[in-house]
Write a protein that holds these residues in place. Structure first.
Motif: not given
Length: 667
Positions: A434, A437-440, A456-458, A464, A467, A473, A476
């Motif tokens: 996640d 993939d920048n999911y919640k 925001d790190e998209r 993925s 990156q 991240k 996280r």
């Protein structure tokens, strides 16, 4: 005569005396697929079309993305008047050239016109009907991309359908997995699906049972059906298109009334166990778990419950993935082959697990285990061949359904029901993905993160996989790891309460690390991306650390050795490590990135050295790359440069042979 001279002669339509020259070049450069193209062209010029077709089809086994092979096969079948077969090859060529798009090429337009003209020129109504049926079948194949994009039915982009057999393996029936039966629609895009191997189908069925078993039964339409067993008759009700399971211990007959209703019975699951086998073998696949991260940040601190459970197990400290993302990496686990062998690496065009080896599921099934795969990993979906060997397959769209809560609860239910068997269960935990993939993130995870960690790190990479390093991240990742560990702890508690230590064999592994953990100045295939954990419970009585260098393709023979069954290593790259009773250690592990449009990258590792190589040019759309120019580096595992020209050349020679059919040769 060199390669260019041979090609020039062939382009001029001259074939005289060329076969000997082509074969001489082929002996000199056996991996150059252009030699097969030249040989096929030679036979085409002689009018020996079947010989040319056989050569090109053999070539596609070596490289299924070779555009020259696909184009020439299309041309040859078109010449033979088999427009439908020609369409398939031109379609695949078009799919590769358009990187998965569906634009129509000139070749496909031409075939459409020829098929229409052929219908107009036929007088026989029977023949017209046959052609129209062929056209209808062709359209269906086109709609399914000729099974070249098999991921689509199991992803967000397309819808799965229930009430049908699996298109790539008709032994299995697809049913929605719900308590209340099917919804009033054939779509299960965001719902769980249950795939079961069918024993029989019909209105009046007799099932021979000679031991206690669990029997899956499905009704095509909601209603009453009758079970006759042991001289008694029972009226049962089921909602349509959903498997229900019944305990049976003797032969029974099942019947259903109604013209349109029908019964589907899956293979009975014997509820008995052999004493010489483990009661439970469990594979836990944690997508994206980095061993390098655990070493840097502390395994016990990052995953305390997992660390505790495996505190008397085996920890393999130098276990390396063969690829940098899920699709090629998991194919290696299940087949024991490198990416160049199984060929499941193309991001837009899908391939299936090789048929010349038994898969992980098949090996466990042959060893006498009741097998189940429970996950939402769309890169190991049933159409890829991952269903092979599994009695029961629960699947869904990860995140919407098959999150860690679903997977663990379903796995515990399954293991509880089959406690009296020898069972193999494979589960996938996807939550660590996640981050990339920048999911919640989960409710309780975000509470432990500051604003700077949630920005925001998209834009840190196109996918993925690619990156770049990102400290936010990374933070996280650690918090999400603790979330995963909490739910794994529930599973571990269940296992300890219900199975004796001598009855189980539990392994935990990952497919790759994370790109955002790799420092920007480091090589793409650094440890943070390719070094993964392998934890084993049930094969030791105390904590045992293994430092031997091992590859993920070695997982199958390791599991077989520990569980007491043999794995045929023919056609595999697997090696049983010395630590587990093998006769010799592997020369080095191989991690590589084969990704059309990017440079080719490979890393070779052992206890004494790490060798990195990267091509200067990118891989073409046919998955081939030029390696006349490249950058390489030879160093110790800790990063110091090694000045050893002979060793470096040995590594270079290995790479050049390893990439084989995916290399472009000057000739």
């Amino acid at each position: 005569m060199n390669k260019k001279e041979i090609q020039e002669k062939l382009s001029q339509g001259s074939a005289a005396g060329l076969l000997r020259e082509i074969e001489a070049y082929e002996a000199q450069c056996p991996y150059d697929l252009d030699s097969l193209s030249m040989k096929a062209t030679y036979f085409m010029l002689l009018g020996e079309l079947e010989s040319a077709i056989a050569i090109l089809q053999d070539g596609l086994k070596k490289n299924p993305y070779m555009l020259d092979f696909l184009y020439n096969l299309g041309v040859l079948y078109e010449i033979n008047g088999d427009f439908f077969r020609a369409y398939e090859y031109f379609y695949q060529m078009n799919l590769i050239e358009n990187k998965g798009g569906q634009g129509i090429s000139a070749e496909l337009n031409r075939l459409d016109a020829k098929i229409s003209l052929k219908i107009k020129q036929i007088n026989s109504q029977e023949e017209i009907a046959t052609i129209k049926q062929q056209v209808a079948e062709l359209r269906q194949k086109i709609n399914e991309n000729f099974n070249l994009t098999l991921i689509m039915p199991w992803s967000y982009a397309k819808q799965k359908e229930f009430g049908i057999r699996l298109k790539t393996n008709s032994d299995y029936y697809i049913a929605p997995y719900t308590r209340l039966g099917a919804l009033q629609t054939p779509s299960i895009a965001y719902d769980k699906a249950e795939l079961v191997k069918v024993l029989m189908q019909g209105k009046h069925l007799k099932i021979e049972i000679d031991q206690p078993s669990y029997l899956p039964i499905l009704l095509k339409q909601s209603g009453i059906f009758t079970i006759e067993c042991g001289g008694a008759s029972y009226q049962m009700f089921q909602h349509f298109e959903s498997f229900h399971y019944y305990y049976v211990d003797r032969t029974l007959e099942i019947s259903v009334a109604g013209d349109e209703n029908e019964i589907i019975v899956g293979n009975p699951i014997p509820l008995t166990a052999e004493r010489n086998k483990k009661k439970l073998i469990l594979t836990i696949f944690v997508d994206g778990l980095s061993q390098a991260f655990l070493e840097e940040n502390g395994f016990q601190e990052s995953m305390p419950k997992t660390h505790r459970y495996f505190s008397d197990g085996i920890h393999c400290m130098n276990f390396y993935s063969t690829g940098e993302w899920t699709y090629p990496s998991m194919a290696a686990y299940f087949s024991g082959k490198y990416s160049v062998d199984h060929k499941m690496f193309y991001p837009n065009i899908d391939h299936r697990l090789p048929e010349d080896v038994m898969t992980l599921g098949e090996c466990l099934k042959q060893a006498g285990y009741v097998t189940a795969k429970i996950d939402g990993d769309w890169r190991t979906n049933p159409d890829y061949g991952y269903i092979r060997g599994f009695d029961r397959f629960l699947s869904g769209v990860y995140g919407e359904e098959m999150n860690i809560k679903d997977v663990i609860s379903e796995a515990m239910d399954h293991m509880e029901a089959l406690k009296d068997t020898n069972q193999y269960v494979y589960i996938n935990i996807g939550e660590l993905h996640d981050i990339g993939d920048n999911y919640k993130l989960p409710f309780d995870v975000t509470k432990r993160l500051a604003f700077k960690d949630l920005q925001d790190e998209r834009n840190t990479g196109t996918t993925s996989v690619k990156q770049q390093f990102n400290a936010a991240k990374k933070r996280r990742f650690q918090e999400q790891m603790r979330y995963v560990d909490r739910y794994l702890g529930i599973l571990f508690d269940y296992l300890e309460e219900n199975f004796g230590k001598e009855d189980i064999l539990v392994t935990l592994f990952a497919d790759h690390g994370q790109g955002y953990l790799v420092k920007n100045e480091d090589f793409f295939l650094a440890d943070e991306r390719t070094k993964v954990p392998l934890l084993i419970k049930g094969a030791s009585t105390q904590l045992t650390i293994c430092h031997e260098y091992m590859s993920t393709v070695d997982y199958l023979p390791i599991l077989g050795k520990l569980a007491g069954f043999d794995v045929d290593l023919t056609n595999r790259r697997s090696v049983l490590p010395l630590f587990f009773g093998g006769t010799k250690k592997r020369k080095f592990t191989v991690s590589e990135s084969i990704y059309p449009g990017d440079t080719y990258k490979i890393a070779l590792r052992n206890e004494e050295m790490t060798f990195f190589l990267e091509s200067k040019e990118v891989l073409q759309s046919d998955a081939r790359v030029r390696l006349e120019e490249y950058a390489c580096r030879l160093q110790t595992p800790t990063g110091e440069e090694i000045q050893d020209d002979a060793l470096k050349q040995e590594c270079i020679d290995y790479v050049m042979e390893h990439i084989g059919y995916f290399r472009i040769y000057e000739g």
